[in-house]
Design a protein around this motif. Structure first.
Motif, PDB file in Angstrom:
ATOM      1  N   PHE A 113       0.858  -1.171   0.000  1.00  0.00           N
ATOM      2  CA  PHE A 113       0.000   0.000   0.000  1.00  0.00           C
ATOM      3  C   PHE A 113       0.897   1.224   0.000  1.00  0.00           C
ATOM      4  CE2 PHE A 113      -2.306  -3.375   2.107  1.00  0.00           C
ATOM      5  CZ  PHE A 113      -3.517  -3.345   1.426  1.00  0.00           C
ATOM      6  N   PHE A 114       0.426   2.328  -0.598  1.00  0.00           N
ATOM      7  CA  PHE A 114       1.232   3.541  -0.584  1.00  0.00           C
ATOM      8  C   PHE A 114       0.335   4.766  -0.561  1.00  0.00           C
ATOM      9  CE2 PHE A 114       0.268   3.520  -5.068  1.00  0.00           C
ATOM     10  CZ  PHE A 114       0.212   4.870  -5.398  1.00  0.00           C
ATOM     11  N   THR A 115       0.916   5.860  -0.144  1.00  0.00           N
ATOM     12  CA  THR A 115       0.306   7.169  -0.268  1.00  0.00           C
ATOM     13  C   THR A 115       1.423   8.141  -0.635  1.00  0.00           C
ATOM     14  OG1 THR A 115      -1.086   8.839   0.772  1.00  0.00           O
ATOM     15  CG2 THR A 115       0.516   7.743   2.192  1.00  0.00           C
ATOM     16  N   SER A 116       1.086   9.124  -1.456  1.00  0.00           N
ATOM     17  CA  SER A 116       2.095  10.111  -1.833  1.00  0.00           C
ATOM     18  C   SER A 116       1.426  11.466  -2.022  1.00  0.00           C
ATOM     19  CB  SER A 116       2.829   9.692  -3.114  1.00  0.00           C
ATOM     20  OG  SER A 116       1.969   9.745  -4.225  1.00  0.00           O
ATOM     21  N   ILE A 117       2.241  12.496  -1.865  1.00  0.00           N
ATOM     22  CA  ILE A 117       1.777  13.864  -2.061  1.00  0.00           C
ATOM     23  C   ILE A 117       2.949  14.680  -2.582  1.00  0.00           C
ATOM     24  CG2 ILE A 117       2.292  14.599   0.308  1.00  0.00           C
ATOM     25  CD1 ILE A 117      -0.370  16.254   0.146  1.00  0.00           C
ATOM     26  N   GLU A 118       2.633  15.694  -3.387  1.00  0.00           N
ATOM     27  CA  GLU A 118       3.651  16.593  -3.928  1.00  0.00           C
ATOM     28  C   GLU A 118       3.372  17.987  -3.368  1.00  0.00           C
ATOM     29  OE1 GLU A 118       4.403  17.988  -8.339  1.00  0.00           O
ATOM     30  OE2 GLU A 118       5.004  15.891  -8.092  1.00  0.00           O
ATOM     31  N   PHE A 123       8.629  17.928  -6.025  1.00  0.00           N
ATOM     32  CA  PHE A 123       9.097  17.365  -4.757  1.00  0.00           C
ATOM     33  C   PHE A 123       7.984  16.485  -4.198  1.00  0.00           C
ATOM     34  CE2 PHE A 123       9.636  17.251  -0.150  1.00  0.00           C
ATOM     35  CZ  PHE A 123      10.954  16.812  -0.068  1.00  0.00           C
ATOM     36  N   GLN A 124       8.277  15.203  -4.055  1.00  0.00           N
ATOM     37  CA  GLN A 124       7.273  14.228  -3.651  1.00  0.00           C
ATOM     38  C   GLN A 124       7.654  13.575  -2.330  1.00  0.00           C
ATOM     39  OE1 GLN A 124       7.139  10.629  -6.038  1.00  0.00           O
ATOM     40  NE2 GLN A 124       4.935  10.443  -5.743  1.00  0.00           N
ATOM     41  N   VAL A 125       6.657  13.377  -1.476  1.00  0.00           N
ATOM     42  CA  VAL A 125       6.804  12.614  -0.237  1.00  0.00           C
ATOM     43  C   VAL A 125       5.943  11.371  -0.414  1.00  0.00           C
ATOM     44  CG1 VAL A 125       6.466  12.594   2.256  1.00  0.00           C
ATOM     45  CG2 VAL A 125       7.115  14.721   1.100  1.00  0.00           C
ATOM     46  N   ARG A 126       6.545  10.212  -0.201  1.00  0.00           N
ATOM     47  CA  ARG A 126       5.834   8.953  -0.423  1.00  0.00           C
ATOM     48  C   ARG A 126       6.100   8.005   0.750  1.00  0.00           C
ATOM     49  NH1 ARG A 126       4.589   5.543  -5.644  1.00  0.00           N
ATOM     50  NH2 ARG A 126       4.441   3.477  -4.714  1.00  0.00           N
ATOM     51  N   VAL A 127       5.044   7.304   1.172  1.00  0.00           N
ATOM     52  CA  VAL A 127       5.152   6.296   2.219  1.00  0.00           C
ATOM     53  C   VAL A 127       4.599   4.993   1.660  1.00  0.00           C
ATOM     54  CG1 VAL A 127       4.471   5.602   4.541  1.00  0.00           C
ATOM     55  CG2 VAL A 127       4.880   8.020   4.034  1.00  0.00           C
ATOM     56  N   LEU A 152      13.189 -25.863  11.199  1.00  0.00           N
ATOM     57  CA  LEU A 152      13.624 -25.532   9.843  1.00  0.00           C
ATOM     58  C   LEU A 152      12.522 -24.726   9.168  1.00  0.00           C
ATOM     59  CD1 LEU A 152      15.778 -25.878   7.643  1.00  0.00           C
ATOM     60  CD2 LEU A 152      14.558 -27.933   6.908  1.00  0.00           C
ATOM     61  N   ARG A 153      12.860 -23.538   8.707  1.00  0.00           N
ATOM     62  CA  ARG A 153      11.899 -22.643   8.050  1.00  0.00           C
ATOM     63  C   ARG A 153      12.203 -22.579   6.555  1.00  0.00           C
ATOM     64  NH1 ARG A 153       8.749 -19.435  11.803  1.00  0.00           N
ATOM     65  NH2 ARG A 153       9.236 -20.400  13.788  1.00  0.00           N
ATOM     66  N   LYS A 154      11.170 -22.688   5.746  1.00  0.00           N
ATOM     67  CA  LYS A 154      11.316 -22.605   4.294  1.00  0.00           C
ATOM     68  C   LYS A 154      10.879 -21.251   3.748  1.00  0.00           C
ATOM     69  CE  LYS A 154      10.527 -27.524   3.614  1.00  0.00           C
ATOM     70  NZ  LYS A 154       9.712 -28.538   2.959  1.00  0.00           N
ATOM     71  N   THR A 155      10.177 -20.488   4.563  1.00  0.00           N
ATOM     72  CA  THR A 155       9.617 -19.212   4.118  1.00  0.00           C
ATOM     73  C   THR A 155      10.092 -18.093   5.027  1.00  0.00           C
ATOM     74  OG1 THR A 155       7.655 -20.354   3.296  1.00  0.00           O
ATOM     75  CG2 THR A 155       7.474 -17.988   3.615  1.00  0.00           C
ATOM     76  N   THR A 156      10.455 -16.975   4.427  1.00  0.00           N
ATOM     77  CA  THR A 156      10.817 -15.771   5.162  1.00  0.00           C
ATOM     78  C   THR A 156       9.690 -14.765   5.013  1.00  0.00           C
ATOM     79  OG1 THR A 156      13.165 -16.117   4.738  1.00  0.00           O
ATOM     80  CG2 THR A 156      12.488 -13.887   5.331  1.00  0.00           C
ATOM     81  N   ASN A 157       9.215 -14.234   6.119  1.00  0.00           N
ATOM     82  CA  ASN A 157       8.184 -13.200   6.097  1.00  0.00           C
ATOM     83  C   ASN A 157       8.837 -11.863   6.396  1.00  0.00           C
ATOM     84  OD1 ASN A 157       5.942 -14.965   5.624  1.00  0.00           O
ATOM     85  ND2 ASN A 157       6.192 -15.654   7.725  1.00  0.00           N
ATOM     86  N   ASP A 158       8.442 -10.850   5.648  1.00  0.00           N
ATOM     87  CA  ASP A 158       9.050  -9.533   5.771  1.00  0.00           C
ATOM     88  C   ASP A 158       7.956  -8.479   5.700  1.00  0.00           C
ATOM     89  OD1 ASP A 158      10.992  -7.406   5.673  1.00  0.00           O
ATOM     90  OD2 ASP A 158      10.671  -7.326   3.509  1.00  0.00           O
ATOM     91  N   SER A 159       7.984  -7.543   6.605  1.00  0.00           N
ATOM     92  CA  SER A 159       7.104  -6.379   6.575  1.00  0.00           C
ATOM     93  C   SER A 159       7.973  -5.152   6.772  1.00  0.00           C
ATOM     94  CB  SER A 159       6.055  -6.450   7.685  1.00  0.00           C
ATOM     95  OG  SER A 159       5.248  -7.585   7.529  1.00  0.00           O
ATOM     96  N   HIS A 160       7.740  -4.134   5.986  1.00  0.00           N
ATOM     97  CA  HIS A 160       8.520  -2.921   6.147  1.00  0.00           C
ATOM     98  C   HIS A 160       7.757  -1.702   5.639  1.00  0.00           C
ATOM     99  CE1 HIS A 160       9.648  -4.556   2.167  1.00  0.00           C
ATOM    100  NE2 HIS A 160       9.675  -3.297   1.797  1.00  0.00           N
ATOM    101  N   VAL A 161       8.169  -0.553   6.136  1.00  0.00           N
ATOM    102  CA  VAL A 161       7.629   0.735   5.724  1.00  0.00           C
ATOM    103  C   VAL A 161       8.788   1.542   5.165  1.00  0.00           C
ATOM    104  CG1 VAL A 161       6.548   2.881   6.497  1.00  0.00           C
ATOM    105  CG2 VAL A 161       5.791   0.692   7.435  1.00  0.00           C
ATOM    106  N   THR A 162       8.570   2.154   4.015  1.00  0.00           N
ATOM    107  CA  THR A 162       9.595   2.970   3.375  1.00  0.00           C
ATOM    108  C   THR A 162       9.071   4.390   3.221  1.00  0.00           C
ATOM    109  OG1 THR A 162      10.330   1.054   2.107  1.00  0.00           O
ATOM    110  CG2 THR A 162      11.077   3.212   1.343  1.00  0.00           C
ATOM    111  N   ILE A 163       9.857   5.353   3.637  1.00  0.00           N
ATOM    112  CA  ILE A 163       9.521   6.761   3.445  1.00  0.00           C
ATOM    113  C   ILE A 163      10.501   7.326   2.433  1.00  0.00           C
ATOM    114  CG2 ILE A 163       9.329   9.032   4.539  1.00  0.00           C
ATOM    115  CD1 ILE A 163       8.753   7.513   7.170  1.00  0.00           C
ATOM    116  N   SER A 164       9.973   7.891   1.362  1.00  0.00           N
ATOM    117  CA  SER A 164      10.817   8.421   0.286  1.00  0.00           C
ATOM    118  C   SER A 164      10.572   9.914   0.119  1.00  0.00           C
ATOM    119  CB  SER A 164      10.500   7.732  -1.040  1.00  0.00           C
ATOM    120  OG  SER A 164      10.631   6.346  -0.940  1.00  0.00           O
TER     121      SER A 164
END
Length: 177
Positions: A113-118, A123-127, A152-164
């Protein structure tokens, strides 16, 4: 139908691969856009897909939200350096850019999911928020398994938030959709 360079691909895991996609486009000023693709690998005999939607609430400051999901085979290193949206093409499935063998591919289930504004012109701010589950697409040739708490794990789960923060001073665009 495109992008045209994504229609046919080949890799070690999927063999020959066909991908077809489409997106909505009524006018240049559509406030919303929906895109999708379906792909099929003839060697692994699996269907893959992706869907993404976005809506622009305000054209003045380009306030936008969007989200999407995909289940596909990707090359993680390439994905991290070239991805601009959930439906971007993976070099893992491209014969145009491929060199040598590539059996080190991952099966990725991703929701973003994302949201962005200029707030100022060019100049853009995006999350971005992403949740993904990653496992080897070729367990006999590429091992991603690991031990965690003795299991023994076969799957890696990843969650992250990126601010650009994206600045493009002096940039001009022929189509701002």
């Amino acid at each position: 139908m495109g992008p045209i360079t994504s229609i046919y691909g080949k890799n070690e895991v999927e063999g020959d691969r066909i991908r077809l996609g489409a997106r909505t486009y009524f006018t240049q000023n559509d406030p919303w856009r929906i895109e999708f693709y379906n792909a099929y690998g003839f060697k692994d005999q699996q269907f893959k897909y992706g869907v993404e939607g976005r809506y622009m609430f305000n054209r003045v400051n380009r306030f936008m939200i969007g989200g999407g999901t995909k289940r596909d085979i990707t090359q993680l290193g390439v994905q991290l350096t070239t991805e601009d949206g959930i439906l971007s093409r993976s070099f893992a499935s491209s014969t145009v850019f491929a060199r040598g063998e590539n059996a080190s591919l991952s099966s990725v289930n991703q929701t973003s999911f994302f949201t962005s504004i200029e707030p100022w012109k060019n100049f853009q701010v995006r999350v971005d928020g992403t949740m993904q589950s990653i496992k080897s697409a070729n367990p006999s040739g590429f091992i991603l398994m690991y031990f965690r708490n003795g299991d023994l794990r076969k799957t890696t789960n990843d969650s992250h938030v990126t601010i650009s923060l994206i600045a493009r001073p002096g940039a001009t665009f022929s189509n701002r959709s």
